[in-house]
Design a protein around this motif. Structure first.
Motif, PDB file in Angstrom:
ATOM      1  N   THR A 350       0.802  -1.220   0.000  1.00 20.14           N
ATOM      2  CA  THR A 350       0.000   0.000   0.000  1.00 20.14           C
ATOM      3  C   THR A 350       0.840   1.279   0.000  1.00 20.14           C
ATOM      4  N   ALA A 351       2.152   1.149   0.122  1.00 19.64           N
ATOM      5  CA  ALA A 351       3.012   2.338   0.193  1.00 19.64           C
ATOM      6  C   ALA A 351       3.131   3.022  -1.169  1.00 19.64           C
ATOM      7  N   PRO A 352       3.359   4.330  -1.190  1.00 27.34           N
ATOM      8  CA  PRO A 352       3.692   4.997  -2.462  1.00 27.34           C
ATOM      9  C   PRO A 352       5.120   4.645  -2.846  1.00 27.34           C
ATOM     10  N   TRP A 353       5.377   4.533  -4.133  1.00 28.44           N
ATOM     11  CA  TRP A 353       6.721   4.155  -4.598  1.00 28.44           C
ATOM     12  C   TRP A 353       7.191   5.128  -5.664  1.00 28.44           C
ATOM     13  N   PRO A 354       7.567   6.350  -5.265  1.00 22.29           N
ATOM     14  CA  PRO A 354       8.049   7.309  -6.270  1.00 22.29           C
ATOM     15  C   PRO A 354       9.313   6.847  -6.982  1.00 22.29           C
ATOM     16  N   GLY A 355      10.127   6.017  -6.306  1.00 25.57           N
ATOM     17  CA  GLY A 355      11.338   5.499  -6.936  1.00 25.57           C
ATOM     18  C   GLY A 355      11.141   4.173  -7.630  1.00 25.57           C
ATOM     19  N   ASN A 356       9.891   3.677  -7.663  1.00 25.06           N
ATOM     20  CA  ASN A 356       9.530   2.472  -8.411  1.00 25.06           C
ATOM     21  C   ASN A 356      10.282   1.234  -7.934  1.00 25.06           C
ATOM     22  N   VAL A 357      10.590   0.319  -8.846  1.00 23.92           N
ATOM     23  CA  VAL A 357      11.164  -0.970  -8.451  1.00 23.92           C
ATOM     24  C   VAL A 357      12.536  -0.774  -7.810  1.00 23.92           C
ATOM     25  N   ARG A 358      13.290   0.215  -8.280  1.00 26.24           N
ATOM     26  CA  ARG A 358      14.614   0.458  -7.686  1.00 26.24           C
ATOM     27  C   ARG A 358      14.478   0.835  -6.210  1.00 26.24           C
ATOM     28  N   GLN A 359      13.491   1.655  -5.879  1.00 28.77           N
ATOM     29  CA  GLN A 359      13.271   2.026  -4.487  1.00 28.77           C
ATOM     30  C   GLN A 359      12.827   0.816  -3.666  1.00 28.77           C
ATOM     31  N   LEU A 360      11.954  -0.010  -4.225  1.00 28.00           N
ATOM     32  CA  LEU A 360      11.521  -1.219  -3.517  1.00 28.00           C
ATOM     33  C   LEU A 360      12.717  -2.106  -3.208  1.00 28.00           C
ATOM     34  N   TYR A 361      13.616  -2.259  -4.174  1.00 26.23           N
ATOM     35  CA  TYR A 361      14.811  -3.080  -3.958  1.00 26.23           C
ATOM     36  C   TYR A 361      15.643  -2.507  -2.816  1.00 26.23           C
ATOM     37  N   ASN A 362      15.818  -1.191  -2.789  1.00 26.61           N
ATOM     38  CA  ASN A 362      16.607  -0.563  -1.728  1.00 26.61           C
ATOM     39  C   ASN A 362      15.975  -0.760  -0.364  1.00 26.61           C
ATOM     40  N   VAL A 363      14.646  -0.638  -0.291  1.00 30.91           N
ATOM     41  CA  VAL A 363      13.949  -0.852   0.980  1.00 30.91           C
ATOM     42  C   VAL A 363      14.113  -2.289   1.449  1.00 30.91           C
ATOM     43  N   VAL A 364      13.942  -3.235   0.534  1.00 32.62           N
ATOM     44  CA  VAL A 364      14.083  -4.650   0.905  1.00 32.62           C
ATOM     45  C   VAL A 364      15.513  -4.955   1.340  1.00 32.62           C
ATOM     46  N   GLU A 365      16.486  -4.354   0.661  1.00 29.72           N
ATOM     47  CA  GLU A 365      17.881  -4.603   1.071  1.00 29.72           C
ATOM     48  C   GLU A 365      18.132  -4.061   2.472  1.00 29.72           C
ATOM     49  N   GLN A 366      17.586  -2.899   2.775  1.00 25.84           N
ATOM     50  CA  GLN A 366      17.784  -2.346   4.109  1.00 25.84           C
ATOM     51  C   GLN A 366      17.198  -3.252   5.185  1.00 25.84           C
ATOM     52  N   VAL A 367      15.957  -3.700   4.989  1.00 20.94           N
ATOM     53  CA  VAL A 367      15.348  -4.542   6.027  1.00 20.94           C
ATOM     54  C   VAL A 367      16.032  -5.898   6.107  1.00 20.94           C
ATOM     55  N   CYS A 368      16.553  -6.387   4.983  1.00 20.79           N
ATOM     56  CA  CYS A 368      17.261  -7.669   4.995  1.00 20.79           C
ATOM     57  C   CYS A 368      18.551  -7.572   5.801  1.00 20.79           C
ATOM     58  N   VAL A 369      19.311  -6.518   5.556  1.00 18.25           N
ATOM     59  CA  VAL A 369      20.587  -6.344   6.252  1.00 18.25           C
ATOM     60  C   VAL A 369      20.384  -6.187   7.754  1.00 18.25           C
ATOM     61  N   LEU A 370      19.298  -5.523   8.150  1.00 16.74           N
ATOM     62  CA  LEU A 370      19.049  -5.272   9.569  1.00 16.74           C
ATOM     63  C   LEU A 370      18.201  -6.350  10.237  1.00 16.74           C
ATOM     64  N   ALA A 371      17.785  -7.361   9.478  1.00 21.49           N
ATOM     65  CA  ALA A 371      16.882  -8.377  10.021  1.00 21.49           C
ATOM     66  C   ALA A 371      17.559  -9.197  11.120  1.00 21.49           C
ATOM     67  N   THR A 372      16.811  -9.461  12.187  1.00 20.59           N
ATOM     68  CA  THR A 372      17.303 -10.296  13.289  1.00 20.59           C
ATOM     69  C   THR A 372      16.410 -11.495  13.534  1.00 20.59           C
ATOM     70  N   ALA A 373      15.345 -11.632  12.734  1.00 21.55           N
ATOM     71  CA  ALA A 373      14.394 -12.733  12.901  1.00 21.55           C
ATOM     72  C   ALA A 373      14.048 -13.296  11.528  1.00 21.55           C
ATOM     73  N   PRO A 374      13.481 -14.499  11.470  1.00 22.88           N
ATOM     74  CA  PRO A 374      13.150 -15.098  10.167  1.00 22.88           C
ATOM     75  C   PRO A 374      12.151 -14.284   9.363  1.00 22.88           C
ATOM     76  N   LEU A 375      11.264 -13.530  10.053  1.00 26.48           N
ATOM     77  CA  LEU A 375      10.275 -12.714   9.359  1.00 26.48           C
ATOM     78  C   LEU A 375      10.527 -11.243   9.626  1.00 26.48           C
ATOM     79  N   VAL A 376      10.490 -10.439   8.567  1.00 26.84           N
ATOM     80  CA  VAL A 376      10.669  -8.988   8.708  1.00 26.84           C
ATOM     81  C   VAL A 376       9.411  -8.403   9.335  1.00 26.84           C
ATOM     82  N   PRO A 377       9.508  -7.711  10.471  1.00 26.47           N
ATOM     83  CA  PRO A 377       8.314  -7.157  11.125  1.00 26.47           C
ATOM     84  C   PRO A 377       7.872  -5.835  10.507  1.00 26.47           C
ATOM     85  N   LEU A 378       6.652  -5.434  10.837  1.00 25.26           N
ATOM     86  CA  LEU A 378       6.082  -4.195  10.326  1.00 25.26           C
ATOM     87  C   LEU A 378       6.935  -2.985  10.697  1.00 25.26           C
TER      88      LEU A 378
END
Length: 468
Positions: A350-378
Motif C-alpha cells: 500500500t506504500a507509495p513508490w516514487p522510486g519504483n522498483v529500484r526504491q523497492l529493492y533498496n527498501v528490501v535490502e535495508q530490512v534484509c541487512v538489519l533483520a534479526t528474525a526469520p520474518l521482517v516485522p512491520l
C-alpha cells in the motif's frame, strides 16, 4: 480474464469442510479440500495453491506443524488458521511467526471472505509461469496484466530489427526490458552493450560511443574502440537518450542512417551492424518542442515504443517482487530471513513508490541487512519506508552533484561567459575553469553565438585580478 484463486482447505470435520467448500466455491474460488496435514503436504507437492486455510487441531500432524512446514518451504504462501478457543494462544503465536490471520470457530463467513481477499491481495506464491521459451524475460518478475501487455508487445518486436524506444519513470526497469528484448532476438548470441548517456561527461561521450585514434585529443595515447563498434552484430542500448547533447545527436543519426562509425580524429569510417534500443524518462515530445532533441533522430529511434508502468500501477507485483528480492539478498548477505510478516507485506503493497522498483529493492535490502528474525516485522518496514528518497547520496556524492548543478545554473545565467560566471561565484577565472573541467562542462554549449567564446580569452578579468 483472471483465473480464480486456488484455496486448499484442511480440516478433519467433514461437515465443516463441506460447508466451507460450498461457500468459497460460491464466492468464485477454486477449492481443494483434504482431511489431514499429511494429505495437504501431498497435495502441495503436486500443485501450489494461492492460499491455505487449516484447522489448528488435526489428527497426526497438527495445523501448527503444517504451518511450520509451509513457512520453511513456501515462505510467501499465505496461511489462515482456524482455531477453537483453547488453542488461541498457539494461533496468536503463529501469527507473530507469519501466519496471515487466525479465526475462531464458529467463524464468521463475511470475516473469512474479507481475510481471504486481503491475503490474496498482498501475497503471491511465486512468479507466473513462463510461456514456452520464457527464459528471455527471466529477470522481469511480474503477474501484472499491465506488464503482461508490455511483454507481449516486446516478444513480438524482439524478432525484428526495428529500433525500440522504452519510456518510463526512473527505476521502472528499462534496462531489464532492453536485455530481455536482446535475449529474445536473433542477435542474442552477440554482444549487448548498455550506455548511460546521462552518466558520461559530454566531452567524453563521443569518444565512448564512436571510439578515437591516437592523438585525436590530449590524453588519447592510443586507439580505442567505441562502444557502438564493440556491439557489432548485437545490440546497443542507449539509456537516458534524452540527455544526449544536440551536437552528438547529429552524429548518432548519421550512424543510424549510414550504418558506419567514424572514430574521433579518424578520416576512415567503420561499418557497423547493430540494433539500437534506447530509453528515457524524459518527455521527448516536449524536448523536441523546446529544441533540445532532434525530431529526425526521435523518429529513427521511435519505430516501436514500449511504455513501462510505474510500480504503483502494478501493485499486484509488489509482494512478488519483495519476496523475490528478499530471497536473493538474504543469500547474498548470508541472512536467515525467510519472508515478511503479513502486516509488513501489507505496508509494502500500500506504500507509495516514487522510486519504483529500484526504491523497492533498496527498501528490501535495508530490512534484509538489519533483520534479526526469520520474518521482517512491520516496524522495520515502516522505518525503511521513511527514507526521503530511493537514492541516498553520501557527502562526497552530494557535494559533486551540487557543484555540477551550481555551475550549470551560473553558465546558463551568463550565457556561457566564464568571467561573468566566476565573478558571480566569487572565484577567480582559473579556479572556475578547473571546476568546469572537473565536471566536463563546455561553456560554448551554453551560448547562442559560439564565436563569443573568444571573449573569455580577452580582457574580461575581474576587477583587481592580476591575470597571473
Amino acid at each position: 480474464m483472471t483465473a480464480p484463486a486456488d484455496i486448499l482447505l484442511v480440516d478433519d470435520d467433514a461437515d465443516l469442510l463441506r460447508l466451507m467448500t460450498m461457500r468459497l466455491t460460491a464466492a468464485g474460488y477454486q477449492v481443494q479440500a483434504v482431511a489431514s496435514a499429511e494429505a495437504a503436504l501431498a497435495h502441495l507437492a503436486v500443485k501450489l495453491p494461492s492460499l491455505v486455510i487449516t484447522d489448528v487441531r488435526l489428527p497426526g500432524l497438527d495445523g501448527l506443524a503444517l504451518f511450520d512446514e509451509l513457512r520453511a518451504s513456501h515462505p510467501s504462501l499465505p496461511v489462515i488458521l482456524l482455531t477453537a478457543h483453547g488453542s488461541i494462544p498457539d494461533a496468536v503465536d503463529a501469527t507473530t511467526r507469519g501466519a496471515h490471520a487466525y479465526l475462531t470457530k464458529p467463524y464468521d463467513a463475511k470475516e473469512l471472505l474479507a481475510r481471504i481477499q486481503q491475503a490474496l491481495r498482498v501475497n503471491a506464491p511465486g512468479p507466473a509461469p513462463f510461456d514456452g521459451d520464457g527464459d528471455w524475460r527471466r529477470e522481469i518478475i511480474s503477474r501484472s496484466p499491465r506488464m503482461a501487455e508490455v511483454l507481449a508487445e516486446a516478444r513480438l518486436v524482439a524478432a525484428t530489427d526495428a529500433s525500440v524506444l522504452i519510456s518510463g519513470d526512473s527505476g521502472t526497469g528499462k534496462e531489464l526490458l532492453a536485455r530481455a528484448l536482446h535475449r529474445a532476438s536473433p542477435r542474442a548470441g552477440k554482444p549487448f552493450i548498455a550506455v548511460n548517456c546521462g552518466a558520461i561527461p559530454e566531452a567524453l561521450l563521443e569518444s565512448e560511443l564512436f571510439g578515437h585514434v591516437k592523438g585525436a585529443f590530449t590524453g588519447a595515447q592510443g586507439h580505442r574502440q567505441g562502444l557502438i563498434p564493440a556491439a557489432h552484430g548485437g545490440t546497443v542500448f542507449l539509456d537516458e537518450i534524452g540527455d544526449m547533447p544536440l551536437a552528438l545527436q547529429v552524429k548518432l543519426l548519421r550512424v543510424l542512417q549510414e550504418r558506419v562509425v567514424r572514430p574521433v580524429g579518424s578520416n576512415d569510417a567503420v561499418a557497423v551492424d547493430v540494433r539500437v534500443l534506447s530509453a528515457t524518462h524524459r518527455d521527448l515530445e516536449l524536448a523536441m518542442s523546446e529544441g533540445q532533441f532532434r525530431p529526425d533522430l526521435y523518429y529513427r529511434l521511435n519505430v516501436v515504443r514500449l511504455a513501462l508502468p510505474a510500480l504503483g500501477e502494478r501493485r499486484e507485483d509488489i509482494a512478488l517482487l519483495a519476496q523475490h528480492f528478499l530471497a536473493a539478498l538474504a543469500a547474498r548477505h548470508h541472512k536467515r530471513v525467510k519472508g515478511f510478516a503479513p502486516d509488513a507485506l501489507e505496508a509494502l503493497v500500500t506504500a507509495p513508490w516514487p522510486g519504483n522498483v529500484r526504491q523497492l529493492y533498496n527498501v528490501v535490502e535495508q530490512v534484509c541487512v538489519l533483520a534479526t528474525a526469520p520474518l521482517v516485522p512491520l516496524a522495520q518496514v515502516q522505518r525503511a519506508l521513511q527514507m526521503p528518497s530511493a537514492e541516498v547520496l553520501n557527502y562526497q556524492q552530494a557535494k559533486q552533484r551540487f557543484e555540477r548543478d551550481y555551475l550549470n545554473r551560473l553558465l546558463k545565467l551568463t550565457s556561457g561567459h566564464v568571467a561573468e560566471a566566476a565573478r558571480l561565484a566569487d572565484r577567480n577565472r582559473t579556479e572556475f575553469y578547473r571546476l568546469m573541467q572537473k565536471h566536463g562542462l563546455d561553456p560554448q554549449l551554453f551560448r547562442d553565438d559560439p564565436q563569443s567564446a573568444l571573449s573569455d580569452f580577452g580582457d574580461s578579468k575581474r576587477p583587481g585580478e592580476s591575470g597571473t
